[in-house]
Write a protein that holds these residues in place. Structure first.
Motif, PDB file in Angstrom:
ATOM      1  N   THR A 300       9.507 -19.532  20.010  1.00  0.00           N
ATOM      2  CA  THR A 300       9.340 -20.778  20.758  1.00  0.00           C
ATOM      3  C   THR A 300       9.720 -20.539  22.208  1.00  0.00           C
ATOM      4  O   THR A 300      10.545 -19.670  22.516  1.00  0.00           O
ATOM      5  CB  THR A 300      10.206 -21.900  20.171  1.00  0.00           C
ATOM      6  N   SER A 301       9.125 -21.334  23.090  1.00  0.00           N
ATOM      7  CA  SER A 301       9.419 -21.177  24.517  1.00  0.00           C
ATOM      8  C   SER A 301      10.844 -21.618  24.848  1.00  0.00           C
ATOM      9  O   SER A 301      11.442 -21.135  25.800  1.00  0.00           O
ATOM     10  CB  SER A 301       8.408 -21.979  25.343  1.00  0.00           C
ATOM     11  N   LYS A 302      11.395 -22.542  24.055  1.00  0.00           N
ATOM     12  CA  LYS A 302      12.792 -22.976  24.223  1.00  0.00           C
ATOM     13  C   LYS A 302      13.226 -23.668  22.947  1.00  0.00           C
ATOM     14  O   LYS A 302      12.405 -24.137  22.148  1.00  0.00           O
ATOM     15  CB  LYS A 302      12.934 -23.909  25.427  1.00  0.00           C
ATOM     16  N   THR A 303      14.522 -23.767  22.758  1.00  0.00           N
ATOM     17  CA  THR A 303      15.074 -24.426  21.573  1.00  0.00           C
ATOM     18  C   THR A 303      15.920 -25.640  21.923  1.00  0.00           C
ATOM     19  O   THR A 303      16.277 -26.410  21.029  1.00  0.00           O
ATOM     20  CB  THR A 303      15.923 -23.425  20.757  1.00  0.00           C
ATOM     21  N   ASN A 304      16.297 -25.815  23.181  1.00  0.00           N
ATOM     22  CA  ASN A 304      17.078 -26.968  23.629  1.00  0.00           C
ATOM     23  C   ASN A 304      16.247 -27.752  24.642  1.00  0.00           C
ATOM     24  O   ASN A 304      15.821 -27.187  25.659  1.00  0.00           O
ATOM     25  CB  ASN A 304      18.406 -26.530  24.261  1.00  0.00           C
ATOM     26  N   LEU A 305      16.033 -29.039  24.369  1.00  0.00           N
ATOM     27  CA  LEU A 305      15.233 -29.862  25.272  1.00  0.00           C
ATOM     28  C   LEU A 305      15.546 -31.326  25.014  1.00  0.00           C
ATOM     29  O   LEU A 305      16.274 -31.669  24.068  1.00  0.00           O
ATOM     30  CB  LEU A 305      13.738 -29.602  25.088  1.00  0.00           C
ATOM     31  N   ASN A 306      15.011 -32.191  25.866  1.00  0.00           N
ATOM     32  CA  ASN A 306      15.178 -33.628  25.717  1.00  0.00           C
ATOM     33  C   ASN A 306      13.955 -34.214  25.010  1.00  0.00           C
ATOM     34  O   ASN A 306      12.883 -33.608  24.969  1.00  0.00           O
ATOM     35  CB  ASN A 306      15.351 -34.291  27.086  1.00  0.00           C
ATOM     36  N   ALA A 307      14.130 -35.420  24.467  1.00  0.00           N
ATOM     37  CA  ALA A 307      13.006 -36.110  23.836  1.00  0.00           C
ATOM     38  C   ALA A 307      11.901 -36.334  24.858  1.00  0.00           C
ATOM     39  O   ALA A 307      12.161 -36.534  26.053  1.00  0.00           O
ATOM     40  CB  ALA A 307      13.477 -37.446  23.253  1.00  0.00           C
ATOM     41  N   SER A 336       8.936 -35.419  11.990  1.00  0.00           N
ATOM     42  CA  SER A 336       9.404 -36.191  13.132  1.00  0.00           C
ATOM     43  C   SER A 336       8.964 -35.604  14.467  1.00  0.00           C
ATOM     44  O   SER A 336       9.188 -36.215  15.507  1.00  0.00           O
ATOM     45  CB  SER A 336      10.940 -36.293  13.098  1.00  0.00           C
ATOM     46  N   LEU A 337       8.381 -34.408  14.436  1.00  0.00           N
ATOM     47  CA  LEU A 337       7.907 -33.770  15.662  1.00  0.00           C
ATOM     48  C   LEU A 337       6.396 -33.941  15.770  1.00  0.00           C
ATOM     49  O   LEU A 337       5.666 -33.723  14.801  1.00  0.00           O
ATOM     50  CB  LEU A 337       8.261 -32.281  15.676  1.00  0.00           C
ATOM     51  N   GLU A 338       5.934 -34.291  16.946  1.00  0.00           N
ATOM     52  CA  GLU A 338       4.498 -34.437  17.180  1.00  0.00           C
ATOM     53  C   GLU A 338       3.911 -33.068  17.522  1.00  0.00           C
ATOM     54  O   GLU A 338       4.375 -32.409  18.454  1.00  0.00           O
ATOM     55  CB  GLU A 338       4.248 -35.423  18.318  1.00  0.00           C
ATOM     56  N   VAL A 339       2.886 -32.640  16.747  1.00  0.00           N
ATOM     57  CA  VAL A 339       2.304 -31.304  16.893  1.00  0.00           C
ATOM     58  C   VAL A 339       0.819 -31.440  17.214  1.00  0.00           C
ATOM     59  O   VAL A 339       0.099 -32.199  16.559  1.00  0.00           O
ATOM     60  CB  VAL A 339       2.478 -30.459  15.613  1.00  0.00           C
ATOM     61  N   TYR A 340       0.340 -30.709  18.227  1.00  0.00           N
ATOM     62  CA  TYR A 340      -1.066 -30.724  18.623  1.00  0.00           C
ATOM     63  C   TYR A 340      -1.796 -29.529  18.000  1.00  0.00           C
ATOM     64  O   TYR A 340      -1.169 -28.561  17.559  1.00  0.00           O
ATOM     65  CB  TYR A 340      -1.192 -30.686  20.146  1.00  0.00           C
ATOM     66  N   VAL A 359      -3.344 -11.251  18.119  1.00  0.00           N
ATOM     67  CA  VAL A 359      -3.938 -12.576  18.037  1.00  0.00           C
ATOM     68  C   VAL A 359      -2.800 -13.564  17.797  1.00  0.00           C
ATOM     69  O   VAL A 359      -1.795 -13.229  17.172  1.00  0.00           O
ATOM     70  CB  VAL A 359      -4.984 -12.679  16.905  1.00  0.00           C
ATOM     71  N   SER A 360      -2.959 -14.782  18.299  1.00  0.00           N
ATOM     72  CA  SER A 360      -1.869 -15.755  18.164  1.00  0.00           C
ATOM     73  C   SER A 360      -2.413 -17.171  18.190  1.00  0.00           C
ATOM     74  O   SER A 360      -3.484 -17.443  18.739  1.00  0.00           O
ATOM     75  CB  SER A 360      -0.842 -15.569  19.284  1.00  0.00           C
ATOM     76  N   ASN A 361      -1.642 -18.074  17.572  1.00  0.00           N
ATOM     77  CA  ASN A 361      -1.876 -19.512  17.651  1.00  0.00           C
ATOM     78  C   ASN A 361      -0.718 -20.134  18.425  1.00  0.00           C
ATOM     79  O   ASN A 361       0.454 -19.898  18.105  1.00  0.00           O
ATOM     80  CB  ASN A 361      -1.955 -20.140  16.259  1.00  0.00           C
ATOM     81  N   ASN A 362      -1.050 -20.922  19.452  1.00  0.00           N
ATOM     82  CA  ASN A 362      -0.044 -21.518  20.321  1.00  0.00           C
ATOM     83  C   ASN A 362      -0.004 -23.023  20.045  1.00  0.00           C
ATOM     84  O   ASN A 362      -0.948 -23.757  20.354  1.00  0.00           O
ATOM     85  CB  ASN A 362      -0.401 -21.235  21.789  1.00  0.00           C
ATOM     86  N   TYR A 363       1.118 -23.486  19.425  1.00  0.00           N
ATOM     87  CA  TYR A 363       1.274 -24.895  19.076  1.00  0.00           C
ATOM     88  C   TYR A 363       2.113 -25.598  20.149  1.00  0.00           C
ATOM     89  O   TYR A 363       3.174 -25.097  20.541  1.00  0.00           O
ATOM     90  CB  TYR A 363       1.981 -25.051  17.728  1.00  0.00           C
ATOM     91  N   THR A 364       1.655 -26.766  20.598  1.00  0.00           N
ATOM     92  CA  THR A 364       2.437 -27.609  21.505  1.00  0.00           C
ATOM     93  C   THR A 364       3.158 -28.668  20.672  1.00  0.00           C
ATOM     94  O   THR A 364       2.522 -29.407  19.912  1.00  0.00           O
ATOM     95  CB  THR A 364       1.536 -28.274  22.550  1.00  0.00           C
ATOM     96  N   ILE A 365       4.503 -28.725  20.821  1.00  0.00           N
ATOM     97  CA  ILE A 365       5.341 -29.626  20.024  1.00  0.00           C
ATOM     98  C   ILE A 365       6.086 -30.556  20.966  1.00  0.00           C
ATOM     99  O   ILE A 365       6.668 -30.106  21.969  1.00  0.00           O
ATOM    100  CB  ILE A 365       6.330 -28.829  19.147  1.00  0.00           C
ATOM    101  N   VAL A 366       6.079 -31.856  20.646  1.00  0.00           N
ATOM    102  CA  VAL A 366       6.777 -32.862  21.460  1.00  0.00           C
ATOM    103  C   VAL A 366       7.699 -33.663  20.543  1.00  0.00           C
ATOM    104  O   VAL A 366       7.207 -34.399  19.665  1.00  0.00           O
ATOM    105  CB  VAL A 366       5.787 -33.795  22.181  1.00  0.00           C
ATOM    106  N   PRO A 367       9.043 -33.543  20.690  1.00  0.00           N
ATOM    107  CA  PRO A 367       9.961 -34.366  19.885  1.00  0.00           C
ATOM    108  C   PRO A 367      10.080 -35.770  20.462  1.00  0.00           C
ATOM    109  O   PRO A 367       9.965 -35.976  21.668  1.00  0.00           O
ATOM    110  CB  PRO A 367      11.285 -33.608  19.986  1.00  0.00           C
ATOM    111  N   SER A 368      10.329 -36.759  19.582  1.00  0.00           N
ATOM    112  CA  SER A 368      10.468 -38.146  20.021  1.00  0.00           C
ATOM    113  C   SER A 368      11.904 -38.656  19.930  1.00  0.00           C
ATOM    114  O   SER A 368      12.254 -39.627  20.589  1.00  0.00           O
ATOM    115  CB  SER A 368       9.564 -39.052  19.174  1.00  0.00           C
ATOM    116  N   SER A 404      18.957 -35.143  24.151  1.00  0.00           N
ATOM    117  CA  SER A 404      19.066 -36.569  24.468  1.00  0.00           C
ATOM    118  C   SER A 404      17.759 -37.261  24.172  1.00  0.00           C
ATOM    119  O   SER A 404      16.683 -36.668  24.222  1.00  0.00           O
ATOM    120  CB  SER A 404      19.434 -36.755  25.948  1.00  0.00           C
ATOM    121  N   GLY A 405      17.873 -38.564  23.857  1.00  0.00           N
ATOM    122  CA  GLY A 405      16.717 -39.371  23.538  1.00  0.00           C
ATOM    123  C   GLY A 405      17.079 -40.418  22.519  1.00  0.00           C
ATOM    124  O   GLY A 405      18.236 -40.523  22.084  1.00  0.00           O
ATOM    125  N   PRO A 406      16.133 -41.222  22.080  1.00  0.00           N
ATOM    126  CA  PRO A 406      16.406 -42.232  21.048  1.00  0.00           C
ATOM    127  C   PRO A 406      16.874 -41.582  19.756  1.00  0.00           C
ATOM    128  O   PRO A 406      16.478 -40.455  19.434  1.00  0.00           O
ATOM    129  CB  PRO A 406      15.049 -42.920  20.852  1.00  0.00           C
TER     130      PRO A 406
END
Length: 594
Positions: A300-307, A336-340, A359-368, A404-406
């Motif tokens: 993953t590009s990072k493991t600590n982030l905000n909502a 609970s994670l939004e995945v594209y 070869v690779s698959n790149n998933y974009t993940i957005v936590p809420s 941080s986040g809801p």
């Protein structure tokens, strides 16, 4: 009566074609021996040809008793179409020199054609005393036959399913002659193989040997094959027409040899591979067809982030093998994670040893929500043909920490305790008295029958009558627009079948049937032509007339060709995904241009 005549006019060409094909299939097989002469002097040479009208295998020459083989066997292939009829001829030639005087018999030769063995009839030759001027010295064609050979060198005759096999086509030329030009007559199609050409940018002559004799050779074609079916698979021959310059015994004014030119047809011959099945013993449950030597990781590009921030999760396979012919495993992302949808990336180069890269698959993940979210380990299995064993690589568990986040109590790690209780803060006045005098005021009385709303509701039906008349005329105009309705219907069908194609990914037949229907309905909508009128040439010309650019036109025609080829050739899941993505891009590009 006119309709009956018209039907006969249509049926006659079909009947004629059927008769031609039937005549070609029923053509009798001929295999015969031809001699340049029946009588010759002991100092002359004899040319012996074994000619057949259909291609065969396992040619066995006779024992040329009383003769010495000077040249041969050399092959010559002739194929042509005249008035829709195909003529074919293949010849094995020998040049012989008699060792004694007398009567000798050129015995039977044999060959296998269509599973049956055919033999030539023997012929007798009489060898007499030496003649003053031999009439059968080696001709230009004799020298060219002996000095020119096309060879297909196969790296492995017994590969595993989906293991890389390289084929290198070399043209061997004797130093005594020179080649001025060549052109391919018949290129192999590589049925039951996934093929990748390696372009030959320059023709560099190199020194080598052929059957123990010094030759020069050039590499004309290189291709890497991945067999898609087990069992015996044939590699079709490559055939060339070569213009050869052969030196003669004559000399020019300056004493240099005079050259004579001739055209020769050379063939690399058929090659058969015995493709082995992948072993069932030890095959992992999640095996997706990867064959080679690979490395696997999930990062993953990072493991600590905000909502509401995003991160990239990358599933990557690198190494050497059939990188384009298997599917990557999918990670299990918490709900609970939004995945594209993943973006597929490929960095692969092909050499004679096979494909290598990643070869690779790149998933974009957005936590809420705030919390910690584990991505469980996933497995990737492959078969290594060198060790002949299966290998499984497991990724490590990754925990996404949303700082941080809801808050959402269901998003924390299993076993973790979430305490969301909040303390109640007391104010200075905890109890208050109810006011006994509320200071209320009188509100004026309004009657509906004298209000503006009353008159508005009364006039509303009168206002709706013109609107109803307009809408009715609009509906009648839409119903009368037959062409427009047909276009809308075709557009809906295109979206419907493209959706069906997406659902059928992984099922080759259902996918390409749905994809072809989607493309056809799209063209019906845009070009206003019926499906029965479809041909790739007409589609190309119509797209050019509508000023569709070359790249988009070629992409659309290429998709139609893939839909046709899928009926007869194996297509991987990766190829299907690429064709689906290409269809979406091509339709989008054509929408903008049309």
């Amino acid at each position: 009566m006119f309709l009956g005549i018209k039907k006969h006019i249509v049926l006659w060409p079909l009947l004629l074609c059927a008769l031609i094909i039937s005549a070609q299939n029923n053509e009798a097989v001929t295999f015969e021996l031809k001699l340049s002469k029946n009588k010759l002097g002991i100092n002359e040479r004899l040319r012996v040809d074994f000619t057949m009208n259909k291609d065969g295998d396992n040619f066995i020459a006779p024992d040329f008793q009383g003769f010495k083989v000077l040249m041969g066997p050399s092959q010559a292939i002739s194929s042509s179409w005249v008035n829709g009829v195909r003529s074919y001829s293949k010849t094995y030639s020998y040049t012989l020199s008699p060792t004694a005087r007398g009567k000798f018999t050129i015995g039977q030769a044999s060959i296998v054609i269509g599973g049956k063995t055919y033999k030539s009839s023997p012929k007798q030759v009489e060898v007499g005393a030496a003649v003053d001027k031999p009439s059968d010295q080696m001709t230009v064609d004799d020298v060219a036959d002996e000095s020119l050979h096309l060879v297909a060198e196969v790296s492995k005759a017994n590969p595993f399913l989906n293991e890389a096999v390289s084929v290198v086509y070399k043209l061997y030329v004797s130093p005594t002659i020179s080649v001025s030009n060549y052109r391919p007559l018949d290129n192999p199609k590589y049925n039951n193989f996934w093929s990748q050409d390696i372009p030959v940018t320059r023709l560099n002559a190199q020194n080598g040997t052929y059957k123990g004799k010094p030759f020069r050779y050039v590499i004309l074609k290189r291709v890497v094959l991945y067999p898609q079916r087990s069992g015996k698979l044939e590699i079709e021959p490559l055939s060339l027409e070569v213009t050869v310059d052969v030196p003669t015994s004559r000399r020019d004014f300056f004493g240099r040899a005079v050259y004579a030119s001739t055209n020769k047809t050379v063939s690399a011959g058929r090659r058969t591979l015995n493709v082995k099945k992948l072993p069932e013993k030890g095959k992992p449950a999640g095996f997706s067809g990867a064959v080679g030597d690979f490395d696997f990781k999930v990062s993953t590009s990072k493991t600590n982030l905000n909502a509401s921030e995003s991160l990239q999760a990358i599933v990557e396979v690198s190494g050497k093998g059939n990188l384009k012919l298997f599917q990557l495993p999918e990670p299990s992302i918490p709900g609970s994670l939004e995945v594209y949808e993943p973006e597929f990336e490929e960095s692969v180069r092909t050499t004679l040893s096979g494909s290598q890269g990643k070869v690779s698959n790149n998933y974009t993940i957005v936590p809420s929500f705030k919390g910690k979210y584990p991505i469980p380990p996933i497995s990737f299995s492959f078969f290594n043909p060198k060790t002949q064993k299966y290998t499984t690589i497991d990724s490590k568990e990754i925990v996404i920490n949303v700082i941080s986040g809801p808050t959402n109590g269901s998003t924390t790690l299993p076993g973790a305790v979430s305490n969301n209780k909040q303390a109640v803060v007391a104010t200075g006045n905890q109890f208050s008295f109810i006011k006994l005098k509320p200071n209320l005021t009188v509100i004026g009385t309004n009657y509906f029958f004298s209000s503006s709303c009353f008159y508005l509701w009364w006039l509303l039906p009168l206002l709706l009558i013109p609107l109803a008349i307009y809408l009715n005329k609009k509906r009648e105009a839409i119903a009368g627009d037959v062409t427009g309705n047909r276009i809308k219907k075709a557009n809906r069908l295109a979206r419907k079948y493209l959706s069906k194609a997406k659902k059928a990914l992984g099922n080759k037949e259902a996918f390409y049937i749905a994809l072809e229907k989607a493309l056809h309905n799209y063209l019906k909508a845009k070009l206003k032509i019926e499906t029965s009128e479809f041909s790739k040439d007409k589609i190309a010309s119509l797209l050019l007339e509508r000023q569709v650019d070359e790249e988009t036109k070629n992409g659309f025609i290429g998709l139609l060709k893939n839909c046709e080829m899928a009926r007869y050739s194996p297509f991987s899941d990766v190829q299907m995904k690429q064709d689906y993505d290409s269809a979406s891009e091509v339709i989008s590009a054509m929408d903008k241009q049309l």
